[in-house]
Design a protein around this motif. Structure first.
Motif, PDB file in Angstrom:
ATOM      1  N   ASP A  67       1.194  -1.762   0.121  1.00  0.00           N
ATOM      2  CA  ASP A  67       0.204  -0.007   0.016  1.00  0.00           C
ATOM      3  C   ASP A  67       0.771   1.613   0.007  1.00  0.00           C
ATOM      4  O   ASP A  67      -0.247   2.275  -0.543  1.00  0.00           O
ATOM      5  N   ASP A 120      -8.252   8.975  -1.345  1.00  0.00           N
ATOM      6  CA  ASP A 120      -8.334   7.092  -0.582  1.00  0.00           C
ATOM      7  C   ASP A 120      -8.488   8.034   1.260  1.00  0.00           C
ATOM      8  O   ASP A 120      -8.933   7.171   2.356  1.00  0.00           O
ATOM      9  N   SER A 143     -11.103   6.906   4.564  1.00  0.00           N
ATOM     10  CA  SER A 143     -10.704   5.842   4.856  1.00  0.00           C
ATOM     11  C   SER A 143     -11.724   7.093   6.554  1.00  0.00           C
ATOM     12  O   SER A 143     -11.950   5.896   7.467  1.00  0.00           O
ATOM     13  N   ASP A 189      -9.472   2.360  -0.508  1.00  0.00           N
ATOM     14  CA  ASP A 189      -9.661   2.601  -1.482  1.00  0.00           C
ATOM     15  C   ASP A 189     -10.415   3.133  -2.304  1.00  0.00           C
ATOM     16  O   ASP A 189     -10.457   2.574  -3.187  1.00  0.00           O
ATOM     17  N   ALA A 190     -10.113   4.321  -2.311  1.00  0.00           N
ATOM     18  CA  ALA A 190     -11.999   5.266  -2.855  1.00  0.00           C
ATOM     19  C   ALA A 190     -11.571   5.179  -4.133  1.00  0.00           C
ATOM     20  O   ALA A 190     -12.382   5.601  -5.077  1.00  0.00           O
ATOM     21  N   ASP A 191     -10.167   5.903  -4.529  1.00  0.00           N
ATOM     22  CA  ASP A 191      -9.887   6.470  -5.872  1.00  0.00           C
ATOM     23  C   ASP A 191      -9.339   4.834  -6.832  1.00  0.00           C
ATOM     24  O   ASP A 191      -9.552   5.249  -8.369  1.00  0.00           O
ATOM     25  N   SER A 245      -3.013   9.917  -1.443  1.00  0.00           N
ATOM     26  CA  SER A 245      -4.303   9.794  -2.500  1.00  0.00           C
ATOM     27  C   SER A 245      -5.039  10.941  -1.297  1.00  0.00           C
ATOM     28  O   SER A 245      -5.454  10.290   0.104  1.00  0.00           O
ATOM     29  N   ALA A 254      -9.530   1.539   6.369  1.00  0.00           N
ATOM     30  CA  ALA A 254      -8.691   1.964   5.233  1.00  0.00           C
ATOM     31  C   ALA A 254      -9.353   1.669   3.886  1.00  0.00           C
ATOM     32  O   ALA A 254      -9.681   0.427   4.025  1.00  0.00           O
ATOM     33  N   ARG A 267      -4.294   1.042  -0.943  1.00  0.00           N
ATOM     34  CA  ARG A 267      -4.842   1.612   0.129  1.00  0.00           C
ATOM     35  C   ARG A 267      -4.298   3.245   0.424  1.00  0.00           C
ATOM     36  O   ARG A 267      -3.534   2.997   1.832  1.00  0.00           O
ATOM     37  N   ASP A 268      -4.278   4.340  -0.275  1.00  0.00           N
ATOM     38  CA  ASP A 268      -3.010   5.064  -0.125  1.00  0.00           C
ATOM     39  C   ASP A 268      -3.450   6.481   0.836  1.00  0.00           C
ATOM     40  O   ASP A 268      -3.924   7.596   0.713  1.00  0.00           O
ATOM     41  N   ILE A 269      -3.469   6.931   2.491  1.00  0.00           N
ATOM     42  CA  ILE A 269      -3.903   7.456   3.309  1.00  0.00           C
ATOM     43  C   ILE A 269      -2.266   8.660   2.534  1.00  0.00           C
ATOM     44  O   ILE A 269      -3.354   9.433   3.641  1.00  0.00           O
TER      45      ILE A 269
END
Length: 330
Positions: free
Chosen positions: A171, A216, A220, A201-203, A213, A199, A208-210
């Motif tokens: 991630d 994300d 999250s 992966d919204a994009d 992104s 967390a 899952r890059d908090i």
């Protein structure tokens, strides 16, 4: 942050690491033994050897992490000091701009999670100044230091193992896994175990890059709140966190506190009003009265969603500031 060096290099004096009376070389050997045990545990859990060599080689205790950890327990603020340090016009203005700039993203997240965008933005703003500062400490180094130190070793060791699992999953790259001195990471300031649970992966890019992104990070936060008790409610008042109120003369301060929960209509009948003096809605919404500054100071009626905010950070001060900031940014 102190630079990483080989384990056999000279450490700072033991007294500066909270190890007064112990030779620096012995402290180094203790840390080496800890790292060996941690590596063995991680290896048994399936963490690749190549990753362990990459992130653990050359680690040493971080003096600054230990200093901040010891200072934290002694640091207290009054409600007025805490509020004034976190709710100011600059933060409100930046929050309004962040809300406007990310409106399309926030609207899309509102369609997935029953959490108001204003709450997401307020948490984002208080945790990392809307992503502006996420911390400069290496998460692995900070967690290894705290797990070795012993004050809360079991807790931080579990977080260290979670951080290694996150790296193994791909991630985030090791050099980008940075955050606070206590191991909180990225724009939402998630601990590694919270990252594993909440967390998202919204994009849709597979990570899952908090850290980098925004989708994300904000997604999250929304997921965390949704999974930890925030409810949209079937009435406008139930969808709130709470509100500032005025207390009647002679109010019994012994009734204040989260332990006393009564229907909102009961408080209204007792003479509690909204901050502008208007009547509170006569609803059966479970409500507590909080006096964070003590009798004679500000008073708040807090609802079930307030307790969801406290699950992000178990502090009444924190949850109140999130609620108040959320009311101002949107």
């Amino acid at each position: 942050m102190l630079p990483r060096r080989p384990l056999l290099s000279r450490l700072a004096p033991a007294a500066l690491l909270g190890l007064a009376g112990a030779p620096a070389r012995a402290a180094t050997q203790d840390f080496e033994a800890f790292l060996a045990e941690a590596a063995a545990e991680a290896r048994a859990a399936g963490i690749p050897d190549a990753l362990l060599r990459r992130v653990l080689a050359g680690l040493k205790p971080n003096q600054r992490v230990l200093e901040l950890d010891r200072r934290q327990a002694e640091f207290t603020l009054s409600w007025d000091q805490y509020r004034a340090g976190r709710i100011n016009q600059a933060r409100i203005d930046r929050g309004r701009q962040a809300f406007a700039d990310n409106r399309a993203l926030l609207d899309s997240l509102a369609g997935r999670f029953p959490v108001p965008p204003r709450i997401i933005v307020a948490i984002w703003g208080l945790e990392t100044s809307y992503g502006g500062f996420t911390g400069n400490f290496s998460t692995i180094e900070a967690l290894a230091t705290l797990a070795w130190d012993g004050r809360r070793s079991a807790f931080f060791r579990a977080e260290l193992m979670a951080a290694l699992r996150i790296l193994a999953a791909g991630d985030v790259a090791p050099e980008r896994m940075r955050g606070s001195h206590a191991g909180a990471m990225g724009q939402p300031q998630f601990m590694p175990t919270s990252f594993e649970r909440w967390a998202v992966d919204a994009d849709g890019d597979g990570r899952r890059d908090i850290w980098d992104s925004r989708a994300d990070a904000l997604g999250s936060i929304a997921n965390y709140m949704a999974q930890n008790g925030w409810t949209a409610g079937d009435r406008p008042e139930a969808a709130r966190w709470g509100r500032t109120v005025l207390l009647p003369e002679g109010f019994d301060a012994g009734l204040a506190g989260r332990a006393t929960r009564r229907p909102l209509r009961d408080w209204a009948q007792a003479g509690v009003t909204a901050a502008d003096g208007s009547a509170l809605p006569p609803e059966d919404l479970e409500t507590s009265i909080l006096l964070p500054g003590g009798p004679g100071g500000q008073a708040f009626a807090v609802y079930p969603n307030f307790h969801a905010i406290r699950r992000y950070n178990p502090s009444d001060f924190y949850a109140l500031v999130i609620g108040l900031l959320s009311d101002r940014v949107a």
